[in-house]
Write a protein that holds these residues in place. Structure first.
Motif, PDB file in Angstrom:
ATOM      1  N   GLU A   2       0.821  -1.291  -0.139  1.00 46.56           N
ATOM      2  CA  GLU A   2       0.103  -0.102  -0.066  1.00 46.56           C
ATOM      3  C   GLU A   2       0.715   1.336  -0.137  1.00 46.56           C
ATOM      4  O   GLU A   2       0.274   2.432  -0.175  1.00 46.56           O
ATOM      5  N   ARG A   3       2.242   1.171   0.194  1.00 47.04           N
ATOM      6  CA  ARG A   3       3.061   2.425   0.437  1.00 47.04           C
ATOM      7  C   ARG A   3       3.856   2.473  -0.768  1.00 47.04           C
ATOM      8  O   ARG A   3       4.834   3.562  -0.856  1.00 47.04           O
ATOM      9  N   GLU A   4       3.695   1.786  -1.971  1.00 50.15           N
ATOM     10  CA  GLU A   4       4.253   1.724  -3.115  1.00 50.15           C
ATOM     11  C   GLU A   4       4.003   3.252  -3.858  1.00 50.15           C
ATOM     12  O   GLU A   4       2.947   3.361  -3.951  1.00 50.15           O
ATOM     13  N   GLY A   5       4.854   3.896  -4.306  1.00 51.46           N
ATOM     14  CA  GLY A   5       4.576   5.018  -5.095  1.00 51.46           C
ATOM     15  C   GLY A   5       4.088   6.213  -4.219  1.00 51.46           C
ATOM     16  O   GLY A   5       4.626   6.046  -2.977  1.00 51.46           O
ATOM     17  N   GLY A   6       3.276   6.844  -4.720  1.00 50.57           N
ATOM     18  CA  GLY A   6       2.625   7.956  -3.699  1.00 50.57           C
ATOM     19  C   GLY A   6       3.483   8.982  -3.500  1.00 50.57           C
ATOM     20  O   GLY A   6       3.237  10.098  -2.617  1.00 50.57           O
ATOM     21  N   PHE A   7       4.521   9.500  -4.507  1.00 51.71           N
ATOM     22  CA  PHE A   7       5.359  10.674  -4.372  1.00 51.71           C
ATOM     23  C   PHE A   7       5.423  11.058  -5.569  1.00 51.71           C
ATOM     24  O   PHE A   7       4.930  10.299  -6.648  1.00 51.71           O
ATOM     25  N   PRO A   8       5.662  12.155  -5.896  1.00 48.55           N
ATOM     26  CA  PRO A   8       5.942  12.917  -7.036  1.00 48.55           C
ATOM     27  C   PRO A   8       6.827  12.345  -8.096  1.00 48.55           C
ATOM     28  O   PRO A   8       7.832  11.926  -7.811  1.00 48.55           O
ATOM     29  N   GLY A   9       6.335  12.028  -9.238  1.00 46.14           N
ATOM     30  CA  GLY A   9       6.896  11.411 -10.413  1.00 46.14           C
ATOM     31  C   GLY A   9       7.124   9.898 -10.385  1.00 46.14           C
ATOM     32  O   GLY A   9       7.912   9.383 -10.782  1.00 46.14           O
ATOM     33  N   ALA A  10       6.347   9.376  -9.326  1.00 46.57           N
ATOM     34  CA  ALA A  10       6.618   7.789  -8.860  1.00 46.57           C
ATOM     35  C   ALA A  10       6.148   6.986 -10.361  1.00 46.57           C
ATOM     36  O   ALA A  10       6.879   6.036 -10.334  1.00 46.57           O
ATOM     37  N   GLU A  11       5.227   7.095 -10.800  1.00 43.48           N
ATOM     38  CA  GLU A  11       5.034   6.443 -12.208  1.00 43.48           C
ATOM     39  C   GLU A  11       6.072   6.421 -12.955  1.00 43.48           C
ATOM     40  O   GLU A  11       6.706   5.097 -13.250  1.00 43.48           O
ATOM     41  N   ILE A  12       7.051   7.552 -13.226  1.00 38.32           N
ATOM     42  CA  ILE A  12       8.106   7.634 -14.060  1.00 38.32           C
ATOM     43  C   ILE A  12       9.273   6.803 -13.424  1.00 38.32           C
ATOM     44  O   ILE A  12       9.840   5.951 -13.912  1.00 38.32           O
ATOM     45  N   ILE A  13       9.463   6.846 -12.273  1.00 34.78           N
ATOM     46  CA  ILE A  13      10.765   6.371 -11.512  1.00 34.78           C
ATOM     47  C   ILE A  13      10.280   5.063 -11.417  1.00 34.78           C
ATOM     48  O   ILE A  13      11.403   4.150 -11.682  1.00 34.78           O
ATOM     49  N   LEU A  14       9.153   4.393 -10.994  1.00 29.86           N
ATOM     50  CA  LEU A  14       8.881   3.082 -10.793  1.00 29.86           C
ATOM     51  C   LEU A  14       8.990   2.276 -12.039  1.00 29.86           C
ATOM     52  O   LEU A  14       9.400   1.189 -12.312  1.00 29.86           O
ATOM     53  N   GLU A  15       8.507   2.917 -13.309  1.00 27.58           N
ATOM     54  CA  GLU A  15       8.702   2.398 -14.603  1.00 27.58           C
ATOM     55  C   GLU A  15      10.457   2.322 -14.918  1.00 27.58           C
ATOM     56  O   GLU A  15      10.660   1.158 -15.427  1.00 27.58           O
ATOM     57  N   GLN A  16      11.080   3.264 -14.508  1.00 30.31           N
ATOM     58  CA  GLN A  16      12.661   3.084 -14.998  1.00 30.31           C
ATOM     59  C   GLN A  16      13.145   2.131 -14.113  1.00 30.31           C
ATOM     60  O   GLN A  16      14.036   1.242 -14.626  1.00 30.31           O
ATOM     61  N   ILE A  17      12.872   1.862 -12.836  1.00 22.47           N
ATOM     62  CA  ILE A  17      13.391   0.623 -11.979  1.00 22.47           C
ATOM     63  C   ILE A  17      12.920  -0.596 -12.641  1.00 22.47           C
ATOM     64  O   ILE A  17      13.612  -1.474 -12.564  1.00 22.47           O
ATOM     65  N   ALA A  18      11.653  -0.858 -12.891  1.00 25.26           N
ATOM     66  CA  ALA A  18      11.092  -2.241 -13.649  1.00 25.26           C
ATOM     67  C   ALA A  18      11.911  -2.505 -14.872  1.00 25.26           C
ATOM     68  O   ALA A  18      12.126  -3.526 -15.045  1.00 25.26           O
ATOM     69  N   THR A  19      11.935  -1.332 -15.642  1.00 24.00           N
ATOM     70  CA  THR A  19      12.451  -1.843 -17.282  1.00 24.00           C
ATOM     71  C   THR A  19      14.035  -1.346 -17.134  1.00 24.00           C
ATOM     72  O   THR A  19      14.518  -1.938 -18.205  1.00 24.00           O
ATOM     73  N   LYS A  20      14.551  -0.944 -16.373  1.00 24.05           N
ATOM     74  CA  LYS A  20      15.968  -0.499 -16.320  1.00 24.05           C
ATOM     75  C   LYS A  20      16.287   0.282 -17.754  1.00 24.05           C
ATOM     76  O   LYS A  20      17.526   0.172 -18.146  1.00 24.05           O
ATOM     77  N   GLU A  21      15.189   0.995 -18.163  1.00 14.64           N
ATOM     78  CA  GLU A  21      15.891   1.684 -19.328  1.00 14.64           C
ATOM     79  C   GLU A  21      15.610   3.191 -19.266  1.00 14.64           C
ATOM     80  O   GLU A  21      14.728   3.705 -18.813  1.00 14.64           O
ATOM     81  N   VAL A  22      16.983   3.616 -19.148  1.00 11.79           N
ATOM     82  CA  VAL A  22      17.322   5.083 -19.070  1.00 11.79           C
ATOM     83  C   VAL A  22      18.106   5.249 -20.090  1.00 11.79           C
ATOM     84  O   VAL A  22      19.038   4.453 -20.794  1.00 11.79           O
ATOM     85  N   THR A  23      18.304   6.360 -20.656  1.00  9.64           N
ATOM     86  CA  THR A  23      19.342   6.816 -21.588  1.00  9.64           C
ATOM     87  C   THR A  23      20.618   7.169 -21.335  1.00  9.64           C
ATOM     88  O   THR A  23      21.468   7.212 -22.062  1.00  9.64           O
ATOM     89  N   ARG A  24      20.756   7.455 -19.948  1.00 13.32           N
ATOM     90  CA  ARG A  24      21.963   7.781 -19.355  1.00 13.32           C
ATOM     91  C   ARG A  24      22.328   7.510 -17.931  1.00 13.32           C
ATOM     92  O   ARG A  24      21.383   7.047 -17.343  1.00 13.32           O
ATOM     93  N   LYS A  25      23.368   7.264 -17.550  1.00  9.42           N
ATOM     94  CA  LYS A  25      23.625   6.667 -16.038  1.00  9.42           C
ATOM     95  C   LYS A  25      24.969   7.564 -15.546  1.00  9.42           C
ATOM     96  O   LYS A  25      25.972   8.025 -16.342  1.00  9.42           O
ATOM     97  N   ARG A  26      24.853   7.929 -14.358  1.00 10.48           N
ATOM     98  CA  ARG A  26      25.777   8.622 -13.490  1.00 10.48           C
ATOM     99  C   ARG A  26      27.072   7.520 -13.463  1.00 10.48           C
ATOM    100  O   ARG A  26      26.604   6.270 -12.871  1.00 10.48           O
TER     101      ARG A  26
END
Length: 375
Positions: free
Chosen positions: A268-292
């Motif tokens: 029940e506490r997953e997400g619920g913060f600004p930008g959660a949909e985008i961040i959780l999608e990036q975590i799930a897919t590991k798809e980002v265009t750049r990395k530190r």
């Protein structure tokens, strides 16, 4: 002594910096010491060997008061604040609706309130963000009459134990309110150098007295902003506004460790913060265009922020966000972003400095062993 714009703010330790020969520069609206007589490299190495004292009073200190303060703050950060134990602190991130980072901050739980420390340059913006987004039953109390000192290095615990015996049983990320020389101080065993150490919030009127006591200990030297920057970079720690900003997501910034499990793995506490949909999608897919990534230089010349990064074919693939000569390592080190496919350990890339392409090797961070006291 440097002449500076008189509109700049001064910390409670300002006169002590002048007394110690501090070279003062404008920083985040304050006059701050960039270095002292020892110089940046010696201050850096002294912190790694003994104990450095940093004035970080320009940071924002505030209390969030109200029985629902933890739940309310949790709506703004991808971090577990509700279950943060009393007497502990945690690193947190303010996110925006695009999944970018508004600031990073430290949050301590003192039972009847949360104690929050935010970055100096983001102070006004963060306070406005809290006022806009927290419910009316949460009181935001700004602590504007306090100094903040950081005592860092392998001798820090020994020094503080002499002056404040009750600090001895604290471990990394403990927070405590203590009576220190008659002053009510907030002390946390943490810091920004990768070394063991403490951050001490002191009422402004007692700051000079306590600072002088610390400086009188043989292991302690003042350390300025210059060495603070090289120390945190060696330790792989991000500087807001340089290595992370509103356009960077925590996944791109390799800050997945800072997103609490309970906020990203179902329940029940997953997400619920600004930008959660985008961040959780990036975590799930590991798809980002750049990395530190971290880089070490294969030559002697340091590579600074803003240098462009290239692959062996001469294609631009990224940018340096922080760079230093790496005093503890003896060779240049840097941090930056590259296209994800190049973010592989031991890959050779090239940084352009004054028209020359300097070879760099992608390396794991931190560049030095972190020595936090975990008990």
């Amino acid at each position: 002594m440097t002449m500076i714009n008189s509109n700049l703010l001064k910390t409670p330790c300002y006169d002590l910096h002048l007394e110690a020969g501090g070279k003062m520069v404008p920083f985040a609206g304050y006059e701050m010491p960039v270095q002292y007589a020892l110089g940046v490299k010696k201050e850096h190495l002294h912190t790694r060997a003994q104990a450095g004292l940093f004035d970080v009073s320009h940071m924002g200190q505030l209390k969030l008061i109200g029985k629902n303060a933890a739940a309310a703050l949790e709506t703004l950060v991808p971090v577990d604040i509700i279950d943060l134990p009393q007497g502990k602190q945690r690193y947190a991130l303010f996110t925006n609706e695009q999944g970018g980072l508004l600031d990073d901050l430290m949050v301590s739980n003192f039972g009847d309130h949360l104690f929050v420390v935010v970055n100096a340059a983001c102070k006004a913006q963060d306070i406005a963000h809290l006022k806009t987004n927290l419910p009316e039953d949460i009181e935001i109390e700004l602590l504007e009459d306090r100094a903040l000192l950081a005592l860092q290095g392998p001798k820090a615990a020994e020094v503080l134990k002499r002056l404040l015996p009750e600090s001895a049983d604290m471990i990394f990320m403990d927070s405590r309110v203590v009576n220190f020389e008659g002053a009510e101080c907030i002390i946390g065993r943490a810091g920004y150098t990768g070394e063991d150490g403490f951050e001490i919030s002191i009422p402004a009127e007692r700051a000079e007295h306590i600072t002088r006591l610390l400086l009188a200990e043989k292991e302690v030297e003042w350390v300025g902003l210059g060495a603070r920057d090289s120390l945190r970079l060696e330790s792989g720690l991000c500087l807001y506004g340089h290595d992370i900003d509103q356009t960077t997501t925590p996944v791109e910034a390799s800050l997945l460790w800072a997103i609490s499990k309970v906020r990203r793995t179902g329940g029940e506490r997953e997400g619920g913060f600004p930008g959660a949909e985008i961040i959780l999608e990036q975590i799930a897919t590991k798809e980002v265009t750049r990395k530190r990534i971290g880089m070490l230089g294969l030559g002697k010349a340091p590579v600074r922020e803003g240098a462009e990064l290239f692959n062996s074919d001469g294609d631009m693939i990224g940018v340096v966000t922080s760079g230093t000569a790496g005093p503890s390592k003896g060779y240049p080190i840097a941090m930056g972003y590259v296209e994800t496919k190049y973010a592989v350990l031991d890959t050779e890339i090239f940084a352009e400095v004054r028209g020359k392409k300097l070879p760099m090797l992608i390396q794991k961070m931190p560049f030095v062993t972190q020595r936090y006291h975990r008990g």
